[in-house]
Design a protein around this motif. Structure first.
Motif, PDB file in Angstrom:
ATOM      1  N   PHE A 133      92.388  79.949 -19.957  1.00 56.27           N
ATOM      2  CA  PHE A 133      93.047  81.050 -20.656  1.00 56.27           C
ATOM      3  C   PHE A 133      93.259  80.726 -22.134  1.00 56.27           C
ATOM      4  O   PHE A 133      93.067  81.590 -23.001  1.00 56.27           O
ATOM      5  CB  PHE A 133      94.401  81.346 -20.006  1.00 56.27           C
ATOM      6  N   ARG A 134      93.650  79.486 -22.437  1.00 58.32           N
ATOM      7  CA  ARG A 134      93.950  79.144 -23.827  1.00 58.32           C
ATOM      8  C   ARG A 134      92.720  79.292 -24.709  1.00 58.32           C
ATOM      9  O   ARG A 134      92.801  79.836 -25.814  1.00 58.32           O
ATOM     10  CB  ARG A 134      94.485  77.710 -23.889  1.00 58.32           C
ATOM     11  N   LEU A 135      91.586  78.811 -24.234  1.00 57.47           N
ATOM     12  CA  LEU A 135      90.360  78.932 -25.012  1.00 57.47           C
ATOM     13  C   LEU A 135      89.992  80.400 -25.206  1.00 57.47           C
ATOM     14  O   LEU A 135      89.646  80.832 -26.303  1.00 57.47           O
ATOM     15  CB  LEU A 135      89.236  78.173 -24.317  1.00 57.47           C
ATOM     16  N   ALA A 136      90.070  81.177 -24.128  1.00 56.35           N
ATOM     17  CA  ALA A 136      89.697  82.587 -24.208  1.00 56.35           C
ATOM     18  C   ALA A 136      90.638  83.375 -25.115  1.00 56.35           C
ATOM     19  O   ALA A 136      90.196  84.228 -25.896  1.00 56.35           O
ATOM     20  CB  ALA A 136      89.692  83.196 -22.809  1.00 56.35           C
ATOM     21  N   ASN A 137      91.937  83.086 -25.032  1.00 51.10           N
ATOM     22  CA  ASN A 137      92.895  83.835 -25.841  1.00 51.10           C
ATOM     23  C   ASN A 137      92.680  83.577 -27.332  1.00 51.10           C
ATOM     24  O   ASN A 137      92.758  84.495 -28.152  1.00 51.10           O
ATOM     25  CB  ASN A 137      94.322  83.452 -25.443  1.00 51.10           C
ATOM     26  N   GLY A 138      92.397  82.327 -27.693  1.00 48.87           N
ATOM     27  CA  GLY A 138      92.150  82.016 -29.096  1.00 48.87           C
ATOM     28  C   GLY A 138      90.898  82.692 -29.617  1.00 48.87           C
ATOM     29  O   GLY A 138      90.890  83.242 -30.716  1.00 48.87           O
ATOM     30  N   LEU A 139      89.840  82.677 -28.812  1.00 44.60           N
ATOM     31  CA  LEU A 139      88.588  83.305 -29.237  1.00 44.60           C
ATOM     32  C   LEU A 139      88.733  84.825 -29.292  1.00 44.60           C
ATOM     33  O   LEU A 139      88.237  85.475 -30.217  1.00 44.60           O
ATOM     34  CB  LEU A 139      87.460  82.912 -28.291  1.00 44.60           C
ATOM     35  N   ARG A 140      89.453  85.414 -28.318  1.00 45.75           N
ATOM     36  CA  ARG A 140      89.647  86.864 -28.323  1.00 45.75           C
ATOM     37  C   ARG A 140      90.402  87.301 -29.583  1.00 45.75           C
ATOM     38  O   ARG A 140      90.051  88.312 -30.215  1.00 45.75           O
ATOM     39  CB  ARG A 140      90.427  87.292 -27.079  1.00 45.75           C
ATOM     40  N   ALA A 141      91.420  86.547 -29.975  1.00 51.14           N
ATOM     41  CA  ALA A 141      92.183  86.887 -31.171  1.00 51.14           C
ATOM     42  C   ALA A 141      91.305  86.797 -32.419  1.00 51.14           C
ATOM     43  O   ALA A 141      91.409  87.632 -33.326  1.00 51.14           O
ATOM     44  CB  ALA A 141      93.388  85.955 -31.305  1.00 51.14           C
ATOM     45  N   THR A 142      90.424  85.803 -32.452  1.00 56.58           N
ATOM     46  CA  THR A 142      89.511  85.660 -33.585  1.00 56.58           C
ATOM     47  C   THR A 142      88.544  86.835 -33.654  1.00 56.58           C
ATOM     48  O   THR A 142      88.304  87.404 -34.724  1.00 56.58           O
ATOM     49  CB  THR A 142      88.726  84.343 -33.482  1.00 56.58           C
ATOM     50  N   LEU A 143      87.980  87.215 -32.511  1.00 59.77           N
ATOM     51  CA  LEU A 143      87.047  88.334 -32.481  1.00 59.77           C
ATOM     52  C   LEU A 143      87.729  89.638 -32.894  1.00 59.77           C
ATOM     53  O   LEU A 143      87.157  90.445 -33.628  1.00 59.77           O
ATOM     54  CB  LEU A 143      86.460  88.486 -31.080  1.00 59.77           C
ATOM     55  N   ALA A 144      88.941  89.840 -32.399  1.00 60.86           N
ATOM     56  CA  ALA A 144      89.638  91.110 -32.637  1.00 60.86           C
ATOM     57  C   ALA A 144      89.949  91.330 -34.115  1.00 60.86           C
ATOM     58  O   ALA A 144      90.139  92.482 -34.537  1.00 60.86           O
ATOM     59  CB  ALA A 144      90.918  91.158 -31.815  1.00 60.86           C
ATOM     60  N   ARG A 145      89.999  90.266 -34.896  1.00 66.33           N
ATOM     61  CA  ARG A 145      90.305  90.417 -36.329  1.00 66.33           C
ATOM     62  C   ARG A 145      89.133  91.002 -37.116  1.00 66.33           C
ATOM     63  O   ARG A 145      89.305  91.458 -38.246  1.00 66.33           O
ATOM     64  CB  ARG A 145      90.707  89.067 -36.926  1.00 66.33           C
ATOM     65  N   SER A 146      87.954  91.006 -36.529  1.00 71.92           N
ATOM     66  CA  SER A 146      86.801  91.561 -37.226  1.00 71.92           C
ATOM     67  C   SER A 146      86.791  93.079 -37.102  1.00 71.92           C
ATOM     68  O   SER A 146      87.003  93.624 -36.017  1.00 71.92           O
ATOM     69  CB  SER A 146      85.510  90.994 -36.645  1.00 71.92           C
ATOM     70  N   PRO A 147      86.524  93.797 -38.203  1.00 74.60           N
ATOM     71  CA  PRO A 147      86.471  95.268 -38.125  1.00 74.60           C
ATOM     72  C   PRO A 147      85.313  95.767 -37.268  1.00 74.60           C
ATOM     73  O   PRO A 147      85.322  96.919 -36.832  1.00 74.60           O
ATOM     74  CB  PRO A 147      86.309  95.697 -39.591  1.00 74.60           C
ATOM     75  N   GLU A 148      84.292  94.907 -37.016  1.00 77.38           N
ATOM     76  CA  GLU A 148      83.159  95.316 -36.186  1.00 77.38           C
ATOM     77  C   GLU A 148      83.387  95.085 -34.700  1.00 77.38           C
ATOM     78  O   GLU A 148      82.547  95.443 -33.877  1.00 77.38           O
ATOM     79  CB  GLU A 148      81.887  94.563 -36.618  1.00 77.38           C
ATOM     80  N   ALA A 149      84.505  94.474 -34.346  1.00 78.21           N
ATOM     81  CA  ALA A 149      84.761  94.163 -32.940  1.00 78.21           C
ATOM     82  C   ALA A 149      84.957  95.429 -32.113  1.00 78.21           C
ATOM     83  O   ALA A 149      85.533  96.416 -32.586  1.00 78.21           O
ATOM     84  CB  ALA A 149      85.984  93.270 -32.811  1.00 78.21           C
ATOM     85  N   VAL A 150      84.462  95.411 -30.888  1.00 80.98           N
ATOM     86  CA  VAL A 150      84.641  96.514 -29.945  1.00 80.98           C
ATOM     87  C   VAL A 150      85.483  96.003 -28.778  1.00 80.98           C
ATOM     88  O   VAL A 150      85.155  94.988 -28.155  1.00 80.98           O
ATOM     89  CB  VAL A 150      83.283  97.022 -29.415  1.00 80.98           C
ATOM     90  N   THR A 151      86.570  96.711 -28.495  1.00 83.00           N
ATOM     91  CA  THR A 151      87.440  96.350 -27.379  1.00 83.00           C
ATOM     92  C   THR A 151      87.549  97.536 -26.435  1.00 83.00           C
ATOM     93  O   THR A 151      87.871  98.650 -26.857  1.00 83.00           O
ATOM     94  CB  THR A 151      88.842  95.946 -27.866  1.00 83.00           C
TER      95      THR A 151
END
Length: 369
Positions: A301-319
């Motif tokens: 979970f820790r690895l995934a949560n850190g990477l998800r937060a990094t991805l979400a900061r990009s304006p091109e990210a799709v969630t």
């Protein structure tokens, strides 16, 4: 010490000036007419694959335009694919070579032998010994035109290859072969490899993402001498006063492999067949071939949560309900969190839509649908 500092400064100033001149040469030399030859694409591919043991020395430069969203542990990988890297190479074979990365701040040499690599940081007088592992993180030697071109062409079929004329690279007439991946899931539009017809050595490799006018990665020789360099140049023994340490870089990937939970991943994802690679932890799934590759793993979970937060900061990210995903050139990343289950990370040279399709086919998500 002051005298040594002045000497080092002058030495690196000279190296920097030489690198600047060499980097400026390719557009000028490339404008000169090149002589083409009637060599079929499949024959050029065969020559490239047979060139592994051809000895040479020279200068190369790799330029990437990928802004990879990664954690602090992997900043060196992000820099490798987003910056310009100038390299001096002595190549006796795939398990006997030396690659020095030259920067304004100094020089770092990688000496590879049959059991591993020595990395020598000249300015810090530090020697790092690393063993060869199947999940080693990418390093500058992996982006040499000869190494990258051979790897990308190694699994190409004859139907994916075509001739594209000739150009001048490193002062040599280079014959072009284009690889157009057949897989629907691929994010790579094409790979152009320019080959020295006499030695079979790839002189330049350009990787283009779909709908891109400029290459996401361009690696080329600036200067090349085809002759076996002496063994004393590629070999390495730490100097008596050096600080010697054991390499830890690959442990980032291996630790993730040890901590993943066991999941029975399917034999196919997003239309790509699963493949086996010796030494890869069984919980990591590798899919595809050639330039179209997909990796998937259930992660902590820790690895995934850190990477998800990094991805979400990009304006091109799709969630969406499947997770968070992003594309950086031909490389896509996705973090998936099934309801009530642990997270997955998916990445590869596939489109974001292919990642979404693969995520929907993962056991826990497919069962919930």
């Amino acid at each position: 010490m002051a005298a040594r500092g002045r000497g080092a400064g002058l030495r690196w100033a000279a190296v920097g000036a030489l690198a600047a001149v060499l980097v400026a040469l390719p557009p000028v030399i490339g404008a000169l007419p090149a002589s083409d030859a009637d060599v079929p694409a499949a024959e050029l591919r065969a020559a490239v694959l047979a060139s592994d043991a051809v000895g040479f020395s020279g200068y190369a430069v790799s330029a990437g335009g990928l802004s990879l969203p990664v954690t602090d542990q992997l900043t060196s990988v992000a820099d490798l694919f987003s910056d310009r890297t100038t390299m001096r190479i002595w190549w006796r074979g795939p398990l006997d070579n030396r690659v020095d990365v030259v920067t304004a701040a100094g020089e770092t040499g990688t000496h590879r032998d049959a059991t591993g690599t020595w990395t020598w940081e000249y300015e810090a007088a530090t020697a790092t010994r690393s063993s060869l592992r199947p999940l080693d993180l990418p390093a500058p030697p992996d982006l040499l035109p000869n190494a990258l071109g051979r790897r990308l062409l190694s699994e190409a079929t004859d139907g994916e290859l075509a001739r594209i004329g000739a150009r001048t690279v490193a002062g040599r007439d280079a014959l072009g072969v284009r690889l157009t991946p057949a897989e629907e899931a691929t994010s790579v539009e094409r790979v152009d490899v320019w080959v020295d017809p006499d030695s079979g050595i790839p002189l330049q490799v350009e990787v283009f993402a779909k709908e891109a006018e400029r290459p996401a990665l361009d690696t080329r020789f600036l200067d090349l001498e085809v002759a076996v360099p002496p063994s004393e140049v590629t070999g390495f023994t730490p100097p008596p006063a050096a600080w010697v340490r054991q390499g830890q870089q690959a442990d980032v990937v291996l630790e993730a492999g040890r901590r993943i939970r066991p999941v029975a991943l399917p034999a196919q994802l997003a239309g790509l067949d699963r493949r086996q690679l010796a030494g890869v932890p069984p919980g990591i799934g590798l899919y595809g071939r050639g330039v179209t590759l997909l990796a998937v793993a259930p992660v902590p979970f820790r690895l995934a949560n850190g990477l998800r937060a990094t991805l979400a900061r990009s304006p091109e990210a799709v969630t969406d309900e499947l997770g968070t995903r992003i594309a950086a050139g031909p490389v896509s990343l996705m973090v998936v969190q099934p309801s009530g289950e642990g997270p997955y990370v998916l990445t590869g040279t596939v489109t974001p839509d292919a990642l979404a399709a693969a995520a929907a086919e993962l056991p826990e998500l497919a069962a919930a649908r």
